[in-house]
Design an enzyme around this catalytic site. Structure first.
Site, mmCIF file in Angstrom:
data_model
loop_
_atom_site.group_PDB
_atom_site.id
_atom_site.type_symbol
_atom_site.label_atom_id
_atom_site.label_comp_id
_atom_site.label_asym_id
_atom_site.label_seq_id
_atom_site.Cartn_x
_atom_site.Cartn_y
_atom_site.Cartn_z
ATOM 1 N N HIS A 1 0.841 -1.215 0.000
ATOM 2 C CA HIS A 1 0.000 0.000 0.000
ATOM 3 C C HIS A 1 0.866 1.250 0.000
ATOM 4 C CE1 HIS A 1 -3.641 -2.342 1.776
ATOM 5 N NE2 HIS A 1 -3.536 -2.499 0.469
ATOM 6 N N GLY B 1 -0.796 -9.814 12.004
ATOM 7 C CA GLY B 1 -1.444 -8.552 12.359
ATOM 8 C C GLY B 1 -2.250 -7.901 11.254
HETATM 9 N N1 APR Z 1 -0.483 -8.305 17.724
HETATM 10 C C1 APR Z 1 -1.250 -9.089 16.899
HETATM 11 N N2 APR Z 1 -2.373 -8.649 16.266
HETATM 12 C C2 APR Z 1 -2.724 -7.362 16.481
HETATM 13 C C3 APR Z 1 -1.991 -6.487 17.327
HETATM 14 C C4 APR Z 1 -0.826 -7.016 17.952
HETATM 15 N N3 APR Z 1 -0.057 -6.269 18.773
HETATM 16 N N4 APR Z 1 -2.614 -5.270 17.337
HETATM 17 C C5 APR Z 1 -3.697 -5.386 16.523
HETATM 18 N N5 APR Z 1 -3.766 -6.627 16.012
HETATM 19 C C6 APR Z 1 -4.731 -7.173 15.038
HETATM 20 C C7 APR Z 1 -6.137 -6.631 15.126
HETATM 21 O O1 APR Z 1 -6.903 -7.429 16.011
HETATM 22 C C8 APR Z 1 -6.613 -6.798 13.671
HETATM 23 O O2 APR Z 1 -7.102 -8.115 13.453
HETATM 24 O O3 APR Z 1 -4.259 -6.778 13.758
HETATM 25 C C9 APR Z 1 -5.346 -6.614 12.852
HETATM 26 C C10 APR Z 1 -5.258 -5.246 12.211
HETATM 27 O O4 APR Z 1 -6.286 -5.175 11.240
HETATM 28 P P1 APR Z 1 -6.619 -3.777 10.548
HETATM 29 O O5 APR Z 1 -6.695 -2.725 11.599
HETATM 30 O O6 APR Z 1 -7.780 -4.009 9.643
HETATM 31 O O7 APR Z 1 -5.313 -3.432 9.694
HETATM 32 P P2 APR Z 1 -4.943 -4.034 8.274
HETATM 33 O O8 APR Z 1 -5.415 -5.448 8.133
HETATM 34 O O9 APR Z 1 -3.495 -3.781 8.068
HETATM 35 O O10 APR Z 1 -5.792 -3.088 7.268
HETATM 36 C C11 APR Z 1 -5.590 -3.298 5.893
HETATM 37 O O11 APR Z 1 -6.946 -1.349 5.425
HETATM 38 O O12 APR Z 1 -7.568 0.833 5.843
HETATM 39 C C12 APR Z 1 -6.793 0.016 5.045
HETATM 40 O O13 APR Z 1 -4.908 0.703 3.878
HETATM 41 C C13 APR Z 1 -5.337 0.356 5.157
HETATM 42 O O14 APR Z 1 -3.436 -1.129 4.928
HETATM 43 C C14 APR Z 1 -4.684 -0.942 5.604
HETATM 44 C C15 APR Z 1 -5.696 -1.979 5.178
#
Ligand code: APR
Ligand code: ZN
Length: 268
Positions: free
Chosen positions: A125, A200
């Site tokens: 991204h 994550g």
């Molecule tokens: N250890 C393990 N898991 C974790 C931790 C941690 N310390 N902190 C948060 N999480 C988990 C959350 O429970 C969730 O399932 O990580 C995940 C993060 O998910 P999102 O917040 O949806 O992030 P992501 O999957 O990277 O989002 C994808 O969405 O908005 C767009 O462009 C943005 O790149 C991003 C994309």
């Protein structure tokens, strides 16, 4: 959880081409909020997510205004310049250094994998520390363009040194295509890997969320091992795309896996 950590270490040591996919969850322990976790940016502010879906259209309609807004406002993720990698990032960099991990494909724009020492990183991204040309995908260091002067002299947007195309942040907005080079290489890695460590990510955003499914369907006979490390189960867990979930924090689990891998490598 300990037995799954042992199992993951065992499988990593035996793998021939292990890669890792990461999402915002690996950076929360560096103080950067995720998007959909309990304290996520979108969780706490759905309006911000709705507005984020309009950013790319705004850029296409009026690149100059897009740049003025961007230079006036702070990033949703806060000031990332001083953000530091956490033990999760360092463990992945070390797994690459000892020859186990071949590549990191990250959705994160925070540059923390690179800061932790990972060499082979695909910024799916984009990366907040770069600008990208929308015509030829060339990437540049923002420092080369004296953006404040362009703003003062009303000469925004910055233009590509190679083809004179318009530059934007390398960050990929909703509705914006993934840059061809990164999309291509990430797909190849997903097709080639015999182990995928998914750290994550809620795995709800496409096309990134196709990558585990591509790995699951790898046609070369051998089944790809897909391991999730996440605070919570995800659709990949529920649909059985991943073989198992090690539930907990990446900053705790990844260093333990690294330790177990090193013990096995030293024959302990
Ligand atoms: N250890 C393990 N898991 C974790 C931790 C941690 N310390 N902190 C948060 N999480 C988990 C959350 O429970 C969730 O399932 O990580 C995940 C993060 O998910 P999102 O917040 O949806 O992030 P992501 O999957 O990277 O989002 C994808 O969405 O908005 C767009 O462009 C943005 O790149 C991003 C994309
Ligand atoms: Zn260009």
């Amino acid at each position: 959880m300990e037995d799954l950590i042992q199992k993951a270490a065992e499988q990593l040591v035996k793998s021939k081409h292990a890669i890792t996919l990461t999402g915002a969850g690996i950076s929360t322990e560096s103080g950067i909020p995720d998007f959909r976790g309990p304290n996520g940016i979108w969780t706490k502010n759905p309006e911000a997510e709705r507005k984020a879906y309009q950013s790319y259209a705004k850029f296409q309609q009026n690149p100059k205004e897009y740049w003025k807004d961007r230079m006036a406002g702070a990033s949703l993720l806060g000031d990332l310049t001083n953000a530091a990698p956490n033990p999760g990032h360092y463990a992945l960099a070390e797994l690459e250094k000892i020859g186990i991990l071949k590549c990191v494909v990250t959705q994160n724009i925070d540059n923390l994998h690179q800061k932790a020492g990972s060499q082979r990183v695909l910024d799916y991204h984009g990366n907040i520390s770069l600008l990208r040309c929308v015509s030829c995908d060339a990437r540049f260091d923002p420092g080369e363009f004296h953006l404040d002067r362009l703003l003062a002299e009303d000469r925004l947007p910055p233009l590509c040194r190679k083809c004179n195309g318009v530059l934007k942040s390398d960050v990929v907005h909703f509705h914006e295509a993934i840059p061809m080079d990164v999309a291509q290489e990430s797909q190849e890695q997903a097709e080639k890997c015999d182990l995928m460590l998914i750290c994550g990510t809620s795995a709800v955003i496409y096309p990134f969320a196709y990558l585990p499914r591509i790995a699951r369907q790898r046609g070369t006979g051998k089944k790809t091992i897909i391991i999730e490390i996440n605070a919570d189960p995800t659709p990949l867990t529920e649909e059985g795309i991943s073989d198992y979930l090690i539930q907990g924090k990446t900053g705790t689990i990844l260093p333990k896996i690294l330790e177990e891998v090193k013990k096995r490598r030293e024959g302990k």
